[in-house]
Structure formats: structure tokens, C-alpha cells
Design a protein around this motif. Structure first.
Motif, PDB file in Angstrom:
ATOM      1  N   GLY A  20       0.893  -1.170   0.078  1.00 56.86           N
ATOM      2  CA  GLY A  20      -0.039  -0.030   0.051  1.00 56.86           C
ATOM      3  C   GLY A  20       0.774   1.191   0.015  1.00 56.86           C
ATOM      4  O   GLY A  20       0.358   2.346   0.195  1.00 56.86           O
ATOM      5  N   ALA A  21       1.982   1.055  -0.259  1.00 56.96           N
ATOM      6  CA  ALA A  21       2.935   2.218  -0.002  1.00 56.96           C
ATOM      7  C   ALA A  21       2.917   3.084  -1.279  1.00 56.96           C
ATOM      8  O   ALA A  21       3.300   4.481  -1.323  1.00 56.96           O
ATOM      9  N   GLY A  22       2.227   2.582  -2.284  1.00 57.70           N
ATOM     10  CA  GLY A  22       2.038   3.270  -3.613  1.00 57.70           C
ATOM     11  C   GLY A  22       2.966   2.955  -4.868  1.00 57.70           C
ATOM     12  O   GLY A  22       3.351   3.646  -5.599  1.00 57.70           O
ATOM     13  N   LYS A  23       3.868   1.817  -4.667  1.00 51.53           N
ATOM     14  CA  LYS A  23       4.840   1.373  -5.646  1.00 51.53           C
ATOM     15  C   LYS A  23       4.209   1.124  -7.045  1.00 51.53           C
ATOM     16  O   LYS A  23       4.469   1.678  -7.977  1.00 51.53           O
ATOM     17  N   THR A  24       3.212   0.379  -6.829  1.00 53.46           N
ATOM     18  CA  THR A  24       2.453  -0.072  -8.288  1.00 53.46           C
ATOM     19  C   THR A  24       1.689   1.140  -8.789  1.00 53.46           C
ATOM     20  O   THR A  24       1.752   1.324 -10.143  1.00 53.46           O
ATOM     21  N   THR A  25       1.022   2.007  -7.833  1.00 53.02           N
ATOM     22  CA  THR A  25       0.383   3.072  -8.436  1.00 53.02           C
ATOM     23  C   THR A  25       1.521   4.186  -9.157  1.00 53.02           C
ATOM     24  O   THR A  25       1.284   4.694 -10.171  1.00 53.02           O
TER      25      THR A  25
HETATM   26  N1  LIG Z   1      -7.717   2.337  -8.413  1.00 55.81           N
HETATM   27  C1  LIG Z   1      -7.461   2.678  -7.047  1.00 55.81           C
HETATM   28  N2  LIG Z   1      -8.536   3.371  -6.379  1.00 55.81           N
HETATM   29  C2  LIG Z   1      -8.550   3.893  -5.270  1.00 55.81           C
HETATM   30  N3  LIG Z   1      -7.185   3.430  -4.699  1.00 55.81           N
HETATM   31  C3  LIG Z   1      -6.195   2.937  -5.170  1.00 55.81           C
HETATM   32  C4  LIG Z   1      -6.135   2.347  -6.428  1.00 55.81           C
HETATM   33  N4  LIG Z   1      -5.189   1.711  -6.877  1.00 55.81           N
HETATM   34  C5  LIG Z   1      -4.652   1.753  -5.675  1.00 55.81           C
HETATM   35  N5  LIG Z   1      -5.213   2.328  -4.364  1.00 55.81           N
HETATM   36  C6  LIG Z   1      -4.675   2.654  -3.106  1.00 55.81           C
HETATM   37  O1  LIG Z   1      -3.465   3.291  -3.448  1.00 55.81           O
HETATM   38  C7  LIG Z   1      -2.431   2.840  -2.288  1.00 55.81           C
HETATM   39  C8  LIG Z   1      -1.240   2.380  -2.772  1.00 55.81           C
HETATM   40  O2  LIG Z   1      -1.671   1.295  -3.549  1.00 55.81           O
HETATM   41  P1  LIG Z   1      -0.210   0.347  -4.362  1.00 55.81           P
HETATM   42  O3  LIG Z   1       0.206   1.279  -5.369  1.00 55.81           O
HETATM   43  O4  LIG Z   1      -1.177  -0.830  -4.991  1.00 55.81           O
HETATM   44  O5  LIG Z   1       0.525  -0.321  -3.310  1.00 55.81           O
HETATM   45  P2  LIG Z   1       1.746  -1.020  -3.457  1.00 55.81           P
HETATM   46  O6  LIG Z   1       2.170  -1.368  -4.767  1.00 55.81           O
HETATM   47  O7  LIG Z   1       2.870  -0.442  -2.913  1.00 55.81           O
HETATM   48  O8  LIG Z   1       1.503  -2.307  -2.398  1.00 55.81           O
HETATM   49  C9  LIG Z   1      -3.221   1.744  -1.593  1.00 55.81           C
HETATM   50  O9  LIG Z   1      -3.696   2.232  -0.388  1.00 55.81           O
HETATM   51  C10 LIG Z   1      -4.473   1.338  -2.606  1.00 55.81           C
HETATM   52  O10 LIG Z   1      -5.562   0.918  -1.845  1.00 55.81           O
END
Ligand SMILES: Nc1ncnc2c1ncn2[C@@H]1O[C@H](COP(=O)(O)OP(=O)(O)O)[C@@H](O)[C@H]1O
Ligand SMILES: [Mg+2]
Lengths: 367, 248
Positions: free
Chosen positions: B41-46
């Protein structure tokens, strides 16, 4: 095929490195299937069927041409085209308008217009006096409509059930539009009573047989077109888009373009099928282009095997044949039978009867 | 080959007011094997999604002199930015060779597309060797082992001519041996590319990272070499400590 591949691995890399053998086998099987289809349609059917039955088969062949396109768009492209009746209708009405004008003679007015209309030929009918314009329109109008629609819809990433519902709504709207145009396009009655086809008398049995040969040849050509598409790099890409549209985007392709091509080709095929349907059957009306026929087109494809080359052809002809024979015997029974068949195939054989063989092989390979 | 690098300046992503990526700035040079770590949930994938055009973002992300943010996904891909996904996503019904051939072909013209593939493109042949799947070239991608699928995906990035590789948890679910192989593969291909690896696995990171960025709650918490980052008390607090407890 899967079996052979597994064996190849046990014996080392040599066989796995020379796949052409496997591919050649498949090519030969397809070529053989094509020849069998050609012989059945062009030699066997005309030899054994009465003129009446042959004409009936000609109609089924038109459905099969639509089915080949659906196989491409749905089977390979994943677009559940529930509205092919629209494109079928565009091709059919283009042809029917030309035939009506030709029957009426130079500057003549088609009979139904004298009856219901102002007795004048509307301006937008005039170009259809030209045979060349008509032939071009039969292909171009459905293709252009499909292109416009596809560009609008696929770029907005409308897909799956939404696309299916949208295309079906379009078929419904198209039929309603036609029904409302009594004076200019025959309304519910549609267009009928054609006497000649590009100068050939349609009451002459020899010419009717000729129409069958034309339709059958067109079907064979369409199968070849789709075969080439399936074998091409485009065909591989289309499957990739079907299975993982987003992934393809990240490789630098715009999946909308890939889908539009298949959708346009399928629409053009449906248009050509509609145009051939008109002289063979002798009538085109809103009942042949709306929601019900659009779904019927799909059922044959689903039952035959949507992602195979011959499945849609065989499925479309078999279902139409069964419908004609069964509904002659039990008129009210057919609809239920068709529905039940569709449900069974979708539930148990999602890839149609053509997948029975492949399924068995897969099981063996896994065991 | 050239000295282009990936530069993020104040990149932000929010979902309906929830800030998932909060002003991230970082620079990744060619030849660098950058690890992007951080708790779930750190935002890496985002962040990867933002760079590749999947989610709208603010700020700036440039490669070479070209701004990436605001462009369409396939346009960004054509600029040389490639990515993989947390779940392996290859074209399962197609063969290994077909997967690679498609990845190599975004620039092909209509006539080439409508013809059959008669020979294996040079770059595909090379990559088959690099990712060790030469002998499985005609195997359906769907039946590959998990690790092999990930290698195939990396291979697809290479033939796609990606200059920047963003890999989202490439070794998740892999055996120790497969991880080792993957790390070596990344090292081999990373020399002339810019590689960012999102990862949870600390051992894997220690073995292969040349530099590390730690993300926490959408912000960069720490950045440096593996040793520097590991010595950072803030990192120990939010991430490494918890990782040791098995939370991450
Ligand atoms: N499409 C989305 N809509 C709402 N919240 C999102 C979405 N994608 C990711 N998040 C939120 O953004 C935060 C970062 O997610 P993510 O980037 O997947 O984390 P990581 O890859 O570091 O585990 C998380 O709290 C997740 O719930
Ligand atoms: Mg993630």
C-alpha cells in the motif's frame, strides 16, 4: 498436437526446434477441410438437391458468410457482435433497391412507391440505379458504418456485455427505422418481387442455380480471407487483444485499431451476405435484419465453434437446416430447441462442437 | 548506448481525494538496477501505473527530454517505457515465440501484419537465448512455469525495445533458484537499460540492487545504496522492522 509437443521435449531440443512439421500437418488438415467444403458445396449439393432445396441451401450459405465474419470478430477478436443484422440489412437493402430500380426500367418508379409513396423516386435512391455504385455500396456502407461505430466504441473501451448490448440495441433501432419507412423503403413488407438480377431472369431455374454457385463461391473466398487473417501476424495480435487487451496496450499497440479491422471485415462480410440473400430468397424485410436474426446468426457460430475456421460455417448451415426441417414439423418447438441448444453449448462447450476433439486431446496430454 | 535517464519530479496520484503517491521525485540512471521497496500500500504499483499512463498523475516524469505524463499508454510504450505486472500477464493461448513476435511488432506496417510470420526476427532469436526459453519457443505460454512466464515478460520488454524497464514484483512466487536466475538476468540486461524493480524480498534486494528507493505512504522515505538504506533508522522503523516480523 499437444501430445506431440510433449514427446518432443522428452527427446531433447531437436524436435522442439523444428515445429514446421506440426504446423504443416495443421496446414494440410485445413487445406483438406477447405477442399471438402468446396466439393460439398460446388459438386455434391447441386448434384443431389432439388432446385428448391438448393435454393434453401443458398440461403443458409448467406448465413454462413455472416457467420465467418462473426467467427473473426467474436471468436478471434472477442467482440460479441449481437447486431450483425444491421450490416446484413445494409447490404441487402442496397441490393434490393438496385433490383427494384432495374425492374422498373430506366427512370422508372418501383411498384410499391406508386402504391404507398408519392410515386416519385427519392433522391437518395437514384445512385442505386448504377450497378457499379450498388456493388461498391454493398461492401462500403456496412464497412464505413462499422468503422465509425468501432472507432467511437472501442476507443472508449466499451467491451464485453456492454458492447453486446449496444450492438443489439442498434439492430433493434435499425429494424424500427426501416419499419417506419413505408413509402421509401417498404416498411414492414420490405422489398420483394424482384424479376431480374443484373439482367438475368430470376424466374429461370438455371439462373437460380447460378445464384447458388455465386453464393457458395463467395463463402469459399471469405473462408480463405479469414484463413489468411488467422495465419497472419494480425491474427496472432487479434487473439492477444482478445485475451489481454490492456497488456497489448503496454506493448505499444492501440487495441482499438486492431479490433476495428476485424469488426469492419465482419461487417463487410455481413453486407455481402445480405446482398446475395436478396435475389436468392426474393425478399428483404425488417424481420430479417433485427434482433432475432442477429441472435440467430450468433447461435450457429457458438454451436459450430467460434474460434475455429470451419466451425462457424458448419454451425450456421446446420442450425439453419435444423430450423427449417424442425420448424416444418413442429412449428412452436423450434424456438425452445434453439434456446436450449444455445444454453447447453455455452455451458458445456464454450468453444462449440469443434472443441470436442481438442478437449479430448488436452485431457490426454494432462494425464 | 545513450545516457538517457528516467527522472520523476514531484509525481502525485490521488484517488478521489486519497493520496496514493505524494510528491515523489527520483532519478534513475542507465545501468542502474534500482529497487523500489516499501510496505504494502506504499504506492509502488501506483507510481509505476502513473509513469506508464495507466492512472492520471500530477508533476512530471521524463525520459530523455520527453514528458511522459499525460500521454496515452501505447504512446508511452512506444517511447521506450516497458513494464510488467504483479501477476504475470502473457498471452496464454499463444506460443512463446508468438508472444515475443507480437511484443517486437508495434512498429510494423499493415502489409507486414497481414502476412504470415515466416522467419523468427533476429532480436527475438537473441532474446530467446537471453531468457533461456529457446527450447520452449513453441510451447503455449499458458502452460509455462510461473518463473518462465515472468522471464517471458521480461523478454517481451527487451524485444519491445524498452529503454526503461519497470518490473512490478518480478520474483514473487519464485523458487530460490528462479530468483537467482532472474537477478542474473536483470543484471545482464540492465547494463544498457534503466531498470526499476518493485520488490518485497529483502534477500533478493541485497543481492542485486545497486541502489534503493524506499517508499512509504506515497512518499520517498529514504534513498541510497543498500547499506545506506538499511542503516536508516526511519526505514528500519517503518519497513525493515516490520518485514522481519513478516508483515510485509
Ligand atoms: N484504483 C485505485 N483506486 C483507489 N485506491 C487505489 C487504487 N489503486 C491503488 N489504490 C490505493 O493506493 C494505495 C497504494 O497502492 P499500491 O500502489 O498498489 O501499493 P503497493 O504496490 O505499494 O503495495 C493503496 O492504499 C491502495 O489501496
Ligand atoms: Mg503493488
Amino acid at each position: 498436437m499437444t501430445m506431440e509437443l510433449d514427446k518432443a521435449d522428452e527427446t531433447g531440443t531437436a524436435v522442439a526446434r523444428t515445429p514446421p512439421k506440426r504446423k504443416l500437418n495443421k496446414e494440410w488438415a485445413t487445406a483438406f477441410g477447405f477442399i471438402a467444403l468446396a466439393v460439398a458445396l460446388l459438386v455434391l449439393a447441386p448434384a443431389v438437391l432439388s432446385d428448391f432445396r438448393l435454393s434453401l441451401l443458398g440461403r443458409f450459405v448467406c448465413y454462413a458468410i455472416v457467420a465467418v465474419g462473426i467467427g473473426l470478430a467474436w471468436g478471434r477478436g472477442g467482440m460479441l457482435t449481437l447486431g450483425q443484422g444491421v450490416f446484413f440489412g445494409l447490404g441487402a437493402y442496397a441490393m434490393a433497391m438496385h433490383l427494384k430500380l432495374a425492374d422498373a426500367g430506366a427512370d422508372g418508379v418501383p411498384d410499391f412507391m406508386k402504391l404507398y409513396g408519392s410515386g416519385q423516386v427519392p433522391g437518395w435512391w437514384e445512385p442505386f440505379r448504377s450497378p457499379v455504385f450498388t456493388v461498391i455500396a454493398i461492401v462500403a456502407v456496412p464497412a464505413l458504418v462499422a468503422f465509425g461505430l468501432g472507432a467511437a466504441v472501442f476507443r472508449r473501451r466499451v467491451r464485453g456485455a456492454y458492447f453486446a448490448i449496444l450492438s443489439q440495441a442498434l439492430a433493434a433501432a435499425f429494424a424500427i427505422l426501416l419499419i417506419g419507412q413505408q413509402a421509401s423503403i417498404g416498411g414492414t413488407n420490405g422489398l420483394n418481387g424482384f424479376r431480374s438480377f443484373f439482367g438475368f431472369n430470376l424466374y429461370d431455374p438455371v439462373n437460380k442455380r447460378m445464384l447458388f454457385y455465386i453464393a457458395a463461391s463467395v463463402l469459399l473466398v471469405m473462408v480463405l480471407v479469414v484463413w489468411q487473417l488467422y495465419r497472419s501476424r494480425y491474427g496472432e495480435l487479434l487473439v492477444a487483444v482478445r485475451d489481454q487487451e490492456e497488456r497489448v496496450r503496454f506493448l505499444g499497440y492501440d487495441p482499438a485499431n486492431v479490433k476495428i479491422v476485424a469488426y469492419v471485415v465482419a461487417a463487410a462480410m455481413a453486407g455481402i451476405a445480405g446482398a446475395l440473400f436478396v435475389p436468392i430468397v426474393g425478399i428483404i424485410s425488417p424481420a430479417s435484419v433485427g434482433v432475432v436474426p442477429s441472435i440467430a446468426f450468433l447461435i450457429g457460430v457458438a454451436i459450430g465453434g467460434r474460434s475455429t475456421l470451419f466451425g462457424p460455417v458448419v454451425g450456421a448451415i446446420a442450425v439453419a437446416w435444423a430450423q427449417t426441417s424442425l420448424s416444418e414439423a413442429f412449428p412452436s418447438f423450434w424456438t425452445y430447441f434453439q434456446g436450449a441448444m444455445f444454453v447447453l453449448v455455452v455451458a458445456f462447450l464454450p468453444k462449440g462442437f469443434a472443441s470436442v476433439g481438442a478437449f479430448r486431446k488436452r485431457k490426454e496430454a494432462k494425464a | 548506448m545513450n545516457g538517457d535517464y528516467l527522472e520523476l519530479t514531484d509525481v502525485g496520484v490521488s484517488f478521489d481525494g486519497f493520496v496514493a503517491v505524494d510528491g515523489v521525485s527520483m532519478t534513475v540512471l542507465q545501468g542502474d538496477l534500482r529497487f523500489l521497496i516499501g510496505p504494502n500500500g506504499a504506492g509502488k504499483t501506483t507510481l509505476v501505473d502513473a509513469i506508464t499512463g495507466l492512472v492520471p498523475a500530477t508533476g512530471s516524469a521524463t525520459f530523455g527530454a520527453t514528458e511522459l505524463l499525460g500521454k496515452k499508454v501505447h504512446k508511452i510504450a512506444r517511447l521506450g517505457i516497458g513494464r510488467t505486472f504483479q501477476t504475470a500477464s502473457v498471452f496464454e493461448e499463444l506460443s512463446v515465440l508468438q508472444n515475443l513476435d507480437i511484443a517486437a511488432g508495434a512498429g510494423r506496417g499493415p502489409l507486414t501484419m497481414l502476412r504470415r510470420r515466416t522467419s523468427v526476427p533476429e532480436e527475438v532469436e537473441q532474446v530467446l537465448e537471453v531468457i533461456g526459453l529457446e527450447d520452449l519457443r513453441d510451447r503455449q505460454a499458458g502452460v509455462l512455469a510461473h518463473g518462465q512466464k515472468q522471464w517471458l515478460e521480461i523478454g517481451m520488454l527487451i524485444v519491445q525495445n524498452a529503454r526503461v524497464l519497470l518490473l512490478d514484483e518480478p520474483v514473487a512466487g519464485m523458487s530460490a533458484h528462479e530468483r537467482e536466475e532472474t537477478g542474473l538476468l536483470l543484471r545482464r540486461i540492465g547494463a544498457e537499460r534503466t531498470v526499476v524493480v518493485v520488490e518485497h524480498d529483502m534477500d533478493f534486494m541485497r543481492s542485486f540492487a545497486t541502489s534503493v528507493t524506499v517508499l512509504h505512504a506515497g512518499k520517498v522515505l529514504s534513498e541510497g545504496t543498500v547499506a545506506q538504506v538499511q542503516a536508516d533508522p526511519r526505514v528500519q522503523e517503518v519497513y525493515l522492522g516490520r518485514a522481519a516480523e513478516g508483515v510485509a
